[in-house]
Motif scaffolding. Structure first.
Motif, short mmCIF file in Angstrom:
data_model
loop_
_atom_site.label_atom_id
_atom_site.label_comp_id
_atom_site.label_asym_id
_atom_site.label_seq_id
_atom_site.Cartn_x
_atom_site.Cartn_y
_atom_site.Cartn_z
N LEU A 52 22.51 40.74 28.70
CA LEU A 52 23.09 39.42 28.39
C LEU A 52 24.61 39.48 28.45
O LEU A 52 25.26 38.51 28.87
CB LEU A 52 22.63 38.95 27.02
CG LEU A 52 21.15 38.57 26.91
CD1 LEU A 52 20.77 38.32 25.46
CD2 LEU A 52 20.84 37.35 27.76
N GLN A 70 6.88 35.85 23.32
CA GLN A 70 7.77 36.93 22.89
C GLN A 70 6.93 38.09 22.39
O GLN A 70 6.00 37.90 21.60
CB GLN A 70 8.71 36.47 21.76
CG GLN A 70 9.82 35.54 22.19
CD GLN A 70 10.73 35.18 21.02
OE1 GLN A 70 10.28 34.61 20.03
NE2 GLN A 70 12.00 35.51 21.13
N ARG A 81 24.12 32.28 22.26
CA ARG A 81 23.14 32.09 21.19
C ARG A 81 22.07 33.17 21.23
O ARG A 81 21.66 33.69 20.19
CB ARG A 81 22.49 30.70 21.31
CG ARG A 81 23.37 29.55 20.90
CD ARG A 81 22.55 28.26 20.73
NE ARG A 81 21.81 27.94 21.95
CZ ARG A 81 22.30 27.19 22.93
NH1 ARG A 81 23.53 26.71 22.86
NH2 ARG A 81 21.57 26.92 24.00
N THR A 82 21.63 33.49 22.44
CA THR A 82 20.59 34.52 22.56
C THR A 82 21.11 35.87 22.08
O THR A 82 20.41 36.61 21.39
CB THR A 82 20.10 34.62 24.01
OG1 THR A 82 19.65 33.33 24.45
CG2 THR A 82 18.94 35.60 24.12
N ARG A 83 22.35 36.19 22.46
CA ARG A 83 22.93 37.46 21.98
C ARG A 83 23.04 37.47 20.46
O ARG A 83 22.83 38.50 19.81
CB ARG A 83 24.32 37.67 22.60
CG ARG A 83 24.32 38.01 24.07
CD ARG A 83 25.66 38.55 24.51
NE ARG A 83 25.90 39.87 23.95
CZ ARG A 83 27.06 40.53 24.05
NH1 ARG A 83 28.08 39.97 24.69
NH2 ARG A 83 27.20 41.73 23.53
N VAL A 113 16.20 31.42 28.07
CA VAL A 113 17.56 31.94 28.27
C VAL A 113 18.21 31.34 29.50
O VAL A 113 19.38 30.94 29.48
CB VAL A 113 17.54 33.48 28.38
CG1 VAL A 113 18.94 34.02 28.60
CG2 VAL A 113 16.93 34.09 27.14
N SER A 115 24.00 29.25 25.92
CA SER A 115 22.65 29.79 25.82
C SER A 115 22.70 31.31 25.74
O SER A 115 21.98 31.93 24.93
CB SER A 115 21.82 29.35 27.03
OG SER A 115 20.54 29.95 27.01
N GLU A 151 18.53 44.56 26.21
CA GLU A 151 18.64 43.11 26.43
C GLU A 151 20.05 42.63 26.13
O GLU A 151 20.62 41.82 26.88
CB GLU A 151 17.64 42.36 25.56
CG GLU A 151 17.72 40.84 25.75
CD GLU A 151 16.82 40.06 24.82
OE1 GLU A 151 16.83 38.81 24.90
OE2 GLU A 151 16.11 40.67 24.00
N ASP A 177 13.28 38.09 24.70
CA ASP A 177 13.34 36.63 24.79
C ASP A 177 12.83 36.21 26.16
O ASP A 177 13.11 36.87 27.18
CB ASP A 177 14.77 36.13 24.60
CG ASP A 177 15.29 36.38 23.20
OD1 ASP A 177 15.04 35.53 22.32
OD2 ASP A 177 15.94 37.42 22.98
#
Length: 400
Positions: free
Chosen positions: A80, A160, A328-330, A180, A325, A76, A175
């Protein structure tokens, strides 16, 4: 007390059988290396050994879960990263398109590349793992999450997948694509600025922010407002009903910022009387719509005016939110991987402790066992010799 010969023989046989049983048990212990080979050997110790074995098995399963989760989270993170690279390229092209030297033709060429980047972004959003499951589909990992039509639709869910990494510790292994790629705030994340379609001046709205959330007389409240330029050098801030809340001057030659209720918007250019800009609470917009809007804007003929610049700046803000976004997800993925690494080390320590406790309970002390082997062998031989002598003795042997 009268002792019969048959009773003595029975006692001798019983003694030999007991010695043979002890010797057999000891041989079993020596061959297995374990003091407890069946519950009857030590009921309390066997129960404790069983508990330790279960804990060791649980820890091993946790470690397998961590390995699997790390692999999925690593994939993931790479996806990303690739997505972020695509969006950075989009941003670079959008900066080029915003240059006043661009023509309709050059902007059309940029829009063509952006269309390819959009397709690449859709492919990243539909990435799968080594088992063919979609990474960003939430719990619906067997369903392709993003489908492109007139707009991109999300067919996954907001769930999730969780994995047990330790006692009481559940870690998400992915996620949902809705968080995302889809539910991305517009504008600066708090409010968005848009130019009125009827504007005729060269005024362009630039960066916006909430400079002071606690501004007096009242902080930014997420309401709907407008900044109306009553002349080239004057403006009013009005609420949704048209009431004037604030007013001020503006220098077209230098540009400047309009600040009210903690909100700040930078402007450049010269407005015409009546030009206005709307401010409203940020909504939600998916990254694919942002790219579609950018492409549509760049393909608009005769677009080198303030309308295009305002549209580009609006999409710039939305694009930056999409990049935020991804970032932040990473960050969350990295935090989970760190948590898994730490829990993996803790599981290793616990496994070592469990195995040590299990060894203390059931493992054989070879030094003691070998000593017992010699003693029990001697005891068996003595019992056998005693039986032989008793078996061969007769009363008439003493009457000769």
């Amino acid at each position: 007390m009268r002792v019969s010969t048959s009773w003595i023989q029975q006692q001798s046989v019983g003694s030999m059988m007991n010695r043979q049983s002890d010797l057999s048990n000891l041989n079993t212990q020596l061959s297995t290396g374990k003091r407890i080979n069946q519950p009857s050997d030590d009921p309390v110790g066997a129960a404790r050994a069983l508990d330790m074995s279960h804990l060791i098995a649980d820890a091993a399963q946790y470690q397998r879960n961590i390995t699997s989760a790390n692999a999925r989270l690593g994939l993931e993170d790479q996806t990303l990263s690739n997505t972020g690279n695509v969006l950075q390229r989009v941003r670079t092209l959008l900066l080029q398109a915003a240059n006043g030297s661009q023509t309709d033709g050059s902007r059309g060429d940029i829009a063509a590349e952006l269309s390819q980047l959009r397709a690449q972004l859709l492919g990243q959003a539909n990435s799968t793992d080594g088992q063919g499951e979609y990474i960003f589909a939430g719990n619906r990992t067997g369903t392709q999450p993003f489908v492109s039509g007139n707009a991109v639709s999300y067919l996954g869910d907001a769930g999730q997948r969780m994995v047990a990494a330790g006692p009481g510790l559940q870690v998400a292994t992915g996620d949902a694509g809705s968080a995302v790629f889809m539910d991305i705030p517009t504008g600066n994340g708090t409010f968005a600025v848009s130019a009125a379609a009827a504007n005729t001046g060269s005024m362009v709205a630039g960066a916006s922010s909430v400079s002071d959330p606690s501004a007096s007389p009242s902080a930014w409240d997420g309401g709907a407002y407008s900044i109306v330029f009553t002349a080239a050098d004057a403006y009013e801030v009005r609420d949704g009903g048209g009431a004037v809340l604030d007013s001020g001057s503006y220098d077209p030659a230098k540009g400047g910022s309009v600040t009210f209720r903690g909100a700040q918007v930078a402007f450049s250019g010269t407005p015409a009387a009546g030009d206005s800009f709307a401010l409203g609470a940020s909504g939600k917009q998916d990254v694919f719509t942002t790219l579609d809007n950018i492409i549509s804007t760049l393909r608009t003929p005769n677009g080198g005016d303030a309308h295009m610049q305002n549209a580009i700046n609006t999409q710039f803000a939305n694009l930056d939110q999409a990049l935020d976004s991804i970032t932040r997800t990473r960050g969350m993925v990295g935090a989970r991987m760190n948590s898994l690494t730490q829990q993996g080390a803790l599981n290793d320590d616990l496994t070592l402790q469990y195995k040590t406790s299990l060894s203390d309970v059931q493992d054989l002390n070879y030094y003691d066992a070998i000593s017992q082997l010699g003693a029990q062998t001697t005891a068996l031989q003595a019992a056998q010799q005693t039986f032989t002598k008793i078996q061969g003795s007769k009363l008439f042997d003493y009457l000769r």
